[in-house]
Design an enzyme around this catalytic site. Structure first.
Site, PDB file in Angstrom:
ATOM      1  N   TRP A  92       0.168  -3.469   0.707  1.00 52.82           N
ATOM      2  CA  TRP A  92       0.096  -3.055   2.128  1.00 52.82           C
ATOM      3  C   TRP A  92       0.680  -1.671   2.316  1.00 52.82           C
ATOM      4  O   TRP A  92       0.183  -0.878   3.121  1.00 52.82           O
ATOM      5  CB  TRP A  92       0.771  -4.097   3.019  1.00 52.82           C
ATOM      6  CG  TRP A  92       0.159  -5.443   2.772  1.00 52.82           C
ATOM      7  CD1 TRP A  92       0.775  -6.541   2.254  1.00 52.82           C
ATOM      8  CD2 TRP A  92      -1.229  -5.807   2.967  1.00 52.82           C
ATOM      9  NE1 TRP A  92      -0.130  -7.571   2.121  1.00 52.82           N
ATOM     10  CE2 TRP A  92      -1.353  -7.152   2.550  1.00 52.82           C
ATOM     11  CE3 TRP A  92      -2.349  -5.143   3.445  1.00 52.82           C
ATOM     12  CZ2 TRP A  92      -2.578  -7.839   2.602  1.00 52.82           C
ATOM     13  CZ3 TRP A  92      -3.563  -5.815   3.497  1.00 52.82           C
ATOM     14  CH2 TRP A  92      -3.664  -7.141   3.081  1.00 52.82           C
ATOM     15  N   ASP A  93       1.742  -1.379   1.558  1.00 54.25           N
ATOM     16  CA  ASP A  93       2.293  -0.024   1.598  1.00 54.25           C
ATOM     17  C   ASP A  93       1.254   0.992   1.121  1.00 54.25           C
ATOM     18  O   ASP A  93       1.136   2.080   1.681  1.00 54.25           O
ATOM     19  CB  ASP A  93       3.511   0.073   0.681  1.00 54.25           C
ATOM     20  CG  ASP A  93       4.789  -0.419   1.344  1.00 54.25           C
ATOM     21  OD1 ASP A  93       4.853  -0.441   2.580  1.00 54.25           O
ATOM     22  OD2 ASP A  93       5.728  -0.777   0.607  1.00 54.25           O
ATOM     23  N   LEU A  94       0.539   0.634   0.067  1.00 55.68           N
ATOM     24  CA  LEU A  94      -0.459   1.560  -0.484  1.00 55.68           C
ATOM     25  C   LEU A  94      -1.578   1.801   0.519  1.00 55.68           C
ATOM     26  O   LEU A  94      -1.970   2.938   0.786  1.00 55.68           O
ATOM     27  CB  LEU A  94      -1.064   1.007  -1.770  1.00 55.68           C
ATOM     28  CG  LEU A  94      -0.102   0.756  -2.926  1.00 55.68           C
ATOM     29  CD1 LEU A  94      -0.859   0.179  -4.107  1.00 55.68           C
ATOM     30  CD2 LEU A  94       0.623   2.035  -3.312  1.00 55.68           C
TER      31      LEU A  94
END
Lengths: 406, 406
Positions: free
Chosen positions: B161-163
């Protein structure tokens, strides 16, 4: 739907996740998108998940807000219709384009400053998909229970590389359009799915760790490597995750659970400095023991109450059904979501763009088209064909639609 | 490094994955980036993975090609230096900005058409990180061995999700810059990490499946839901993944392994149509049995040979160390990578942008700065301060650098 890309027309020839996601992302930012598919549906028309009638929930999910053209591109007349050109001056595809009618050199003859973005599998053009890329970049051997790194791999379920590639393709479209606007020049942008993964593991330090450090990174279960986090069971049999990345999350966790003194005792006993993330990671098991007790004595509701308004960072695990039943973030209480009717399927929650542009107004997301729903409109309005011509193309089986695919 | 964003200057105040990745992505496309950090390093200066000397491999990974300003923003004079304005007219942050000196309203006073992109956790502004978002969206309960969905969750290791958020932020920067170029108007773009995840599970059909279908999606091990894929052990104890998403991958697999007739027999026996992905999924175990035998009789090298030049889609599992030792895609044989010296750490592989812009020439990636390496340059060249002024700021502890953080 936002209107930041209003006025751009994009042609998409694609299947599966990354390329359709790219163009849908752009459609939800206001671009006008024509997706062409074979008459009868493309490679991904029937993809799972499906309804009990066998209708794909996947396809309408990744093709929202696009216009659909059903056309037989195995015939030259069909290619002429599907190909980008004129105002449709951006082309996105994950099909093997080199050498054929979809190659940049061929398409450029129709529009000199065409922007084309082509997703390929491996950098050498051979095929690769999310699964074969993910197994190459180490993660399945460190996912799941602590174990010997050579043991059975655990694949990720989320197609993370497809997602990252999809958004990266969208970024490359807008960046190339900026370049064209400033310098008048189109271009071919090539993106390899494998490169997306290798670049990412390089950005995150995995490659460099493997090169410089003697030990192989091992699976450490649900502990996040180098930080503190753990899953716990609650008194009522639910599971939650508690994490402390920042110093503030850590101190707030101690306060909210009244375990700060216990944690300080662990810190002293182990000779660590819990102001540092890495030190908290090294003490993961010791920190988790009192937290596990604390959680086991409380229901999910009590834990929610204890953490509410604090800076502690946590969340419950939810199944997909619990997600739609319990989580207000996954409901129309969140402006991200709208309830929409998808013809032939039913009414369900539909997300718009997660990017909120302050200078635009958020309009509801637009449902996916039926296959070929816009064939007439595209031939008539966009390409200026007469009704007679359109009828002839339909009779000849060059174009079709709208139809419900099963 | 490509030059498609040449001429844009971006200020970054950030920590962890998504926001630094966003801005590094833009730096690798040619933007000039100033990242400001506290004197002594920010929240993520020491993040793991680390070298045996405790130096972060993570921080230089996500800050390549940026200029570093070390400044004390707890003091008004420091804020004046760090804040965007003039030519530095884009600001990206994941800090809680609302209400403080980093709020859009405050920063807009310095530059009326400022673009600010702010990553927040939950849509309501409360904190959320990749781990607490991922446990909310169902995946940990369907990852790993087939089991009861209420059993122990298996977290993904990749911060997916960060990516996805990081690349989405980069897209929003370029889209907002397009809007400003065309309409002269800056804006605040707000992106919630949780919304990135909920939008994605909505795009992929998980939400709609949970709403419309009676059964809960279950873990199915390494079988990809709705398609055929499986992991196998080779004669020499390695593991590989074989997948057949498209009809062509499926027929090529049958040809390359000479198991086409066996597969046809299974198809007939089960009354399924293996031209359809979903039917191949339903027969996963039956298909895997002869393939497992085929793999067990062959070494990895023999399997590679058997598949070479065919359209079968497969790949070996590799640990992080095997990845850097074996895979030419993760080496300087791939134009994505360059060997670079990172001061204080050593020489290692560094990836550039995975987006290959045909109209630009790929230049090697630029290493990460030392903390505060560009403090003097930014104060002098960018802000036009005299040497005396800069000395005074250093003496007063408002700015510092360059220093090696440990």
């Amino acid at each position: 739907m936002f209107d930041v890309l209003r006025g751009r027309r994009i042609v998409e020839g694609s299947a599966f996740v990354a390329a359709p996601l790219c163009v849908m992302t752009l459609a939800q930012l206001g671009a006008d998108v024509i997706r062409f598919d074979p008459i009868g549906g493309g490679l991904d028309a029937r993809r799972w998940p499906v309804t009990k009638d066998g209708k794909s929930l996947y396809w309408p999910g990744l093709n929202k807000g696009k216009r659909s053209l059903a056309v037989d591109t195995s015939r030259p007349e069909g290619r002429e219709i599907a190909a980008p050109g004129d105002e449709a001056d951006i082309f996105v595809t994950n099909f093997p384009a080199a050498g054929g009618w979809m190659s940049y050199d061929e398409l450029k003859k129709r529009r000199q400053d065409l922007i084309m973005v082509n997703l390929i599998g491996n950098p050498d053009g051979t095929s690769a998909v999310d699964y074969t890329v993910n197994c190459a970049v180490g993660f399945p051997l460190v996912t799941g229970e602590s174990r010997d790194a050579a043991a059975t791999p655990v694949n990720h379920v989320l197609p993370a590389w497809d997602l990252s590639a999809g958004v990266s393709l969208a970024l490359s479209v807008v960046a190339a359009e900026r370049h064209r606007r400033l310098r008048g020049e189109g271009q071919l942008v090539t993106v390899s799915l494998a490169d997306i993964a290798f670049a990412t593991v390089g950005h995150l330090g995995y490659i460099q760790e493997a090169q410089l450090n003697p030990e192989e990174r091992k699976a450490c279960g649900n502990y996040p490597y180098g930080a503190y986090g753990c899953d716990f069971e609650t008194r009522d049999g639910r599971r939650i995750y508690i994490v402390a990345i920042t110093g503030r999350m850590w101190s707030e966790l101690g306060k909210a659970t009244r375990l700060a003194e216990t944690f300080a005792g662990i810190e002293t006993a182990l000779g660590l400095d819990f102001r540092h993330e890495g030190d908290r990671f090294e003490a993961s098991e010791a920190i988790s023991a009192p937290l596990a007790e604390w959680c086991a004595e409380r229901t999910l509701e009590q834990i929610e109450l204890a953490f509410k308004g604090t800076g502690a960072c946590w969340g419950p695990y939810r199944s997909f059904k619990q997600m739609v039943q319990e989580d207000p973030r996954c409901s129309t209480a969140n402006p991200l979501f709208t309830g929409l009717e998808q013809p032939g399927i039913g009414r369900y929650l539909v997300p718009g763009s997660p990017l909120s542009f302050g200078a635009s107004t958020r309009a509801p997301p637009v449902r996916a088209p039926l296959l070929g729903e816009h064939t007439n409109e595209i031939l008539g309005r966009d390409l200026g064909m007469s009704d007679a011509e359109i009828s002839r193309l339909r009779d000849d089986g060059i174009v079709a639609g709208p139809v419900e695919t099963v």
